[in-house]
Scaffold this motif. Structure first.
Motif, PDB file in Angstrom:
ATOM      1  N   VAL A  98       0.857  -1.194   0.000  1.00  9.38           N
ATOM      2  CA  VAL A  98       0.000   0.000   0.000  1.00  9.38           C
ATOM      3  C   VAL A  98       0.891   1.242   0.000  1.00  9.38           C
ATOM      4  O   VAL A  98       1.579   1.514   0.978  1.00  9.38           O
ATOM      5  N   ASP A  99       0.872   1.952  -1.121  1.00  9.39           N
ATOM      6  CA  ASP A  99       1.819   3.057  -1.292  1.00  9.39           C
ATOM      7  C   ASP A  99       1.151   4.414  -1.546  1.00  9.39           C
ATOM      8  O   ASP A  99       1.830   5.395  -1.825  1.00  9.39           O
ATOM      9  N   ARG A 100      -0.191   4.458  -1.437  1.00 13.33           N
ATOM     10  CA  ARG A 100      -0.884   5.728  -1.680  1.00 13.33           C
ATOM     11  C   ARG A 100      -2.245   5.691  -0.988  1.00 13.33           C
ATOM     12  O   ARG A 100      -2.835   4.629  -0.776  1.00 13.33           O
ATOM     13  N   LEU A 101      -2.732   6.877  -0.670  1.00  8.26           N
ATOM     14  CA  LEU A 101      -3.984   6.999   0.077  1.00  8.26           C
ATOM     15  C   LEU A 101      -5.171   6.485  -0.732  1.00  8.26           C
ATOM     16  O   LEU A 101      -6.072   5.856  -0.173  1.00  8.26           O
ATOM     17  N   SER A 102      -5.182   6.724  -2.032  1.00  7.39           N
ATOM     18  CA  SER A 102      -6.313   6.276  -2.855  1.00  7.39           C
ATOM     19  C   SER A 102      -6.450   4.755  -2.821  1.00  7.39           C
ATOM     20  O   SER A 102      -7.569   4.224  -2.786  1.00  7.39           O
ATOM     21  N   LEU A 103      -5.334   4.038  -2.818  1.00  7.85           N
ATOM     22  CA  LEU A 103      -5.377   2.575  -2.731  1.00  7.85           C
ATOM     23  C   LEU A 103      -5.894   2.143  -1.352  1.00  7.85           C
ATOM     24  O   LEU A 103      -6.728   1.234  -1.255  1.00  7.85           O
ATOM     25  N   ALA A 104      -5.409   2.791  -0.316  1.00  7.81           N
ATOM     26  CA  ALA A 104      -5.871   2.466   1.040  1.00  7.81           C
ATOM     27  C   ALA A 104      -7.371   2.696   1.172  1.00  7.81           C
ATOM     28  O   ALA A 104      -8.079   1.902   1.803  1.00  7.81           O
ATOM     29  N   LEU A 121       0.519  -3.250   5.008  1.00  6.83           N
ATOM     30  CA  LEU A 121       1.813  -2.610   5.232  1.00  6.83           C
ATOM     31  C   LEU A 121       1.912  -1.425   4.282  1.00  6.83           C
ATOM     32  O   LEU A 121       1.426  -1.482   3.151  1.00  6.83           O
ATOM     33  N   LEU A 122       2.551  -0.367   4.729  1.00  2.93           N
ATOM     34  CA  LEU A 122       2.840   0.768   3.857  1.00  2.93           C
ATOM     35  C   LEU A 122       4.177   0.508   3.160  1.00  2.93           C
ATOM     36  O   LEU A 122       5.168   0.189   3.821  1.00  2.93           O
ATOM     37  N   GLN A 123       4.189   0.658   1.837  1.00  8.67           N
ATOM     38  CA  GLN A 123       5.403   0.406   1.065  1.00  8.67           C
ATOM     39  C   GLN A 123       6.095   1.726   0.738  1.00  8.67           C
ATOM     40  O   GLN A 123       5.466   2.666   0.248  1.00  8.67           O
ATOM     41  N   PHE A 124       7.421   1.750   0.975  1.00  7.77           N
ATOM     42  CA  PHE A 124       8.211   2.947   0.685  1.00  7.77           C
ATOM     43  C   PHE A 124       9.325   2.635  -0.311  1.00  7.77           C
ATOM     44  O   PHE A 124       9.980   1.596  -0.226  1.00  7.77           O
ATOM     45  N   ASN A 125       9.502   3.540  -1.248  1.00  9.38           N
ATOM     46  CA  ASN A 125      10.528   3.432  -2.286  1.00  9.38           C
ATOM     47  C   ASN A 125      11.751   4.212  -1.807  1.00  9.38           C
ATOM     48  O   ASN A 125      11.968   5.365  -2.200  1.00  9.38           O
ATOM     49  N   LEU A 126      12.536   3.582  -0.948  1.00  8.46           N
ATOM     50  CA  LEU A 126      13.649   4.288  -0.305  1.00  8.46           C
ATOM     51  C   LEU A 126      14.775   4.617  -1.278  1.00  8.46           C
ATOM     52  O   LEU A 126      15.537   5.544  -1.043  1.00  8.46           O
ATOM     53  N   GLY A 127      14.865   3.861  -2.377  1.00  7.04           N
ATOM     54  CA  GLY A 127      15.879   4.140  -3.378  1.00  7.04           C
ATOM     55  C   GLY A 127      15.418   5.142  -4.423  1.00  7.04           C
ATOM     56  O   GLY A 127      16.172   5.513  -5.320  1.00  7.04           O
ATOM     57  N   ARG A 128      14.161   5.570  -4.296  1.00  5.48           N
ATOM     58  CA  ARG A 128      13.557   6.532  -5.238  1.00  5.48           C
ATOM     59  C   ARG A 128      13.746   6.102  -6.694  1.00  5.48           C
ATOM     60  O   ARG A 128      14.081   6.906  -7.562  1.00  5.48           O
ATOM     61  N   GLY A 134       6.039   2.480  -4.420  1.00  4.38           N
ATOM     62  CA  GLY A 134       6.406   2.855  -3.059  1.00  4.38           C
ATOM     63  C   GLY A 134       6.270   4.345  -2.843  1.00  4.38           C
ATOM     64  O   GLY A 134       6.555   5.147  -3.737  1.00  4.38           O
ATOM     65  N   ALA A 135       5.823   4.722  -1.652  1.00  9.28           N
ATOM     66  CA  ALA A 135       5.679   6.123  -1.308  1.00  9.28           C
ATOM     67  C   ALA A 135       7.046   6.726  -0.991  1.00  9.28           C
ATOM     68  O   ALA A 135       8.017   6.014  -0.731  1.00  9.28           O
ATOM     69  N   ASP A 136       7.104   8.043  -1.014  1.00 12.00           N
ATOM     70  CA  ASP A 136       8.317   8.782  -0.650  1.00 12.00           C
ATOM     71  C   ASP A 136       8.432   8.824   0.872  1.00 12.00           C
ATOM     72  O   ASP A 136       7.453   9.127   1.567  1.00 12.00           O
ATOM     73  N   GLU A 137       9.596   8.525   1.380  1.00 15.83           N
ATOM     74  CA  GLU A 137       9.759   8.490   2.834  1.00 15.83           C
ATOM     75  C   GLU A 137       9.481   9.840   3.487  1.00 15.83           C
ATOM     76  O   GLU A 137       9.107   9.906   4.665  1.00 15.83           O
ATOM     77  N   ASN A 138       9.646  10.924   2.728  1.00 13.70           N
ATOM     78  CA  ASN A 138       9.386  12.247   3.291  1.00 13.70           C
ATOM     79  C   ASN A 138       7.911  12.472   3.595  1.00 13.70           C
ATOM     80  O   ASN A 138       7.560  13.387   4.336  1.00 13.70           O
ATOM     81  N   GLN A 139       7.057  11.638   3.002  1.00  9.90           N
ATOM     82  CA  GLN A 139       5.619  11.749   3.273  1.00  9.90           C
ATOM     83  C   GLN A 139       5.124  10.619   4.187  1.00  9.90           C
ATOM     84  O   GLN A 139       3.917  10.379   4.290  1.00  9.90           O
ATOM     85  N   ALA A 140       6.059   9.941   4.848  1.00  4.60           N
ATOM     86  CA  ALA A 140       5.699   8.758   5.630  1.00  4.60           C
ATOM     87  C   ALA A 140       4.674   9.050   6.715  1.00  4.60           C
ATOM     88  O   ALA A 140       3.638   8.382   6.812  1.00  4.60           O
ATOM     89  N   LEU A 141       4.937  10.057   7.526  1.00  5.69           N
ATOM     90  CA  LEU A 141       4.015  10.367   8.625  1.00  5.69           C
ATOM     91  C   LEU A 141       2.674  10.862   8.106  1.00  5.69           C
ATOM     92  O   LEU A 141       1.620  10.488   8.621  1.00  5.69           O
ATOM     93  N   GLU A 142       2.731  11.678   7.069  1.00  2.00           N
ATOM     94  CA  GLU A 142       1.498  12.208   6.470  1.00  2.00           C
ATOM     95  C   GLU A 142       0.623  11.071   5.925  1.00  2.00           C
ATOM     96  O   GLU A 142      -0.585  11.034   6.152  1.00  2.00           O
ATOM     97  N   ILE A 185       7.299   6.529  12.844  1.00  2.59           N
ATOM     98  CA  ILE A 185       5.835   6.434  12.758  1.00  2.59           C
ATOM     99  C   ILE A 185       5.257   5.967  14.097  1.00  2.59           C
ATOM    100  O   ILE A 185       4.246   6.495  14.576  1.00  2.59           O
ATOM    101  N   GLU A 186       5.927   4.993  14.703  1.00  2.00           N
ATOM    102  CA  GLU A 186       5.439   4.481  15.992  1.00  2.00           C
ATOM    103  C   GLU A 186       5.440   5.580  17.050  1.00  2.00           C
ATOM    104  O   GLU A 186       4.523   5.675  17.872  1.00  2.00           O
TER     105      GLU A 186
END
Length: 228
Positions: A98-104, A121-128, A134-142, A185-186
């Protein structure tokens, strides 16, 4: 080697990796990635004691689930389009990607229809990498905050697929970063958000992932052999 022999070898590697970093091997679960492999291969793995399987394509997953009459735990680990979510409804124990709000939102909508809650699980694309989901880690909390407000689902952790490197040590920083992101996040104390799962590590680098805190490792080739 047979699938049973491969599984035995991987379990020994998991045990060894856990010993090196002082973890309990019972805290690491092996997801047998069975995409593009026939139902017979899944049956063989099940007979060798493997219960948890991961699929990446919706249609293939649905077809196999109907063919196999065994008490398996199915995870969906591949990129997921919102219009395909309805086919997974109630059929997966965990969605890793799950990498975006619309999918969630769509997962929430579909699982509410059957009065159940989806674990994700939220998926993040850490290697961009442009080629990977994968979502951008800079938007993880949002993202985590927005998803946590949706009914019908629960965030249980994070997933990443780091850039490929034949040297596992060079991907260690990505695994470490996912663990740090989970901690951030925790610390936010969001409702219905539990950072209990880290899905990371594949056939060639899962030992390093375990050393960095992986609880779910996704292994395909090392179990079933190369895909066509």
């Amino acid at each position: 080697m047979t699938i049973a022999a491969n599984l035995k070898d991987i379990r020994q590697q998991i045990e060894a990796a856990c010993r090196r970093c002082g973890r309990d091997s019972r805290d690491v679960r092996l997801v047998a990635v069975s995409k593009k492999k026939p139902a017979a291969a899944i049956e063989a793995a099940f007979m060798a004691g493997q219960k948890l399987f991961g699929e990446s394509y919706v249609q293939e997953f649905c077809d196999k689930q109907e063919q196999i009459d065994q008490p398996l735990e199915w995870h969906f680990i591949g990129g997921l389009q919102s219009n395909k979510v309805k086919y997974l409804r109630g059929r997966t124990a965990l969605i890793h990607s799950v990498d975006r709000l619309s999918l969630a939102r769509e997962i929430s909508r579909q699982w509410q229809k059957i009065g159940q809650r989806a674990d994700i699980l939220l998926q993040f694309n850490l290697g961009r990498e442009a080629s990977k989901s994968g979502a951008d880690e800079n938007q993880a909390l949002e993202l985590a905050r927005a998803v946590s407000e949706l009914p019908g689902l629960q965030i249980r952790g994070l997933m990443t697929l780091p850039p490929w490197d034949e040297e596992p040590e060079r991907v260690r920083p990505y695994f470490r970063r996912l663990r740090e992101l989970a901690g951030e996040i925790e610390a936010a104390g969001l409702p219905d958000v539990r950072m209990e799962e880290l899905s990371m590590g594949m056939s060639h680098d899962f030992e390093v992932a375990i050393e960095e805190g992986a609880t779910l490792i996704r292994v395909g080739t090392a179990i079933f052999g190369a895909r066509d």
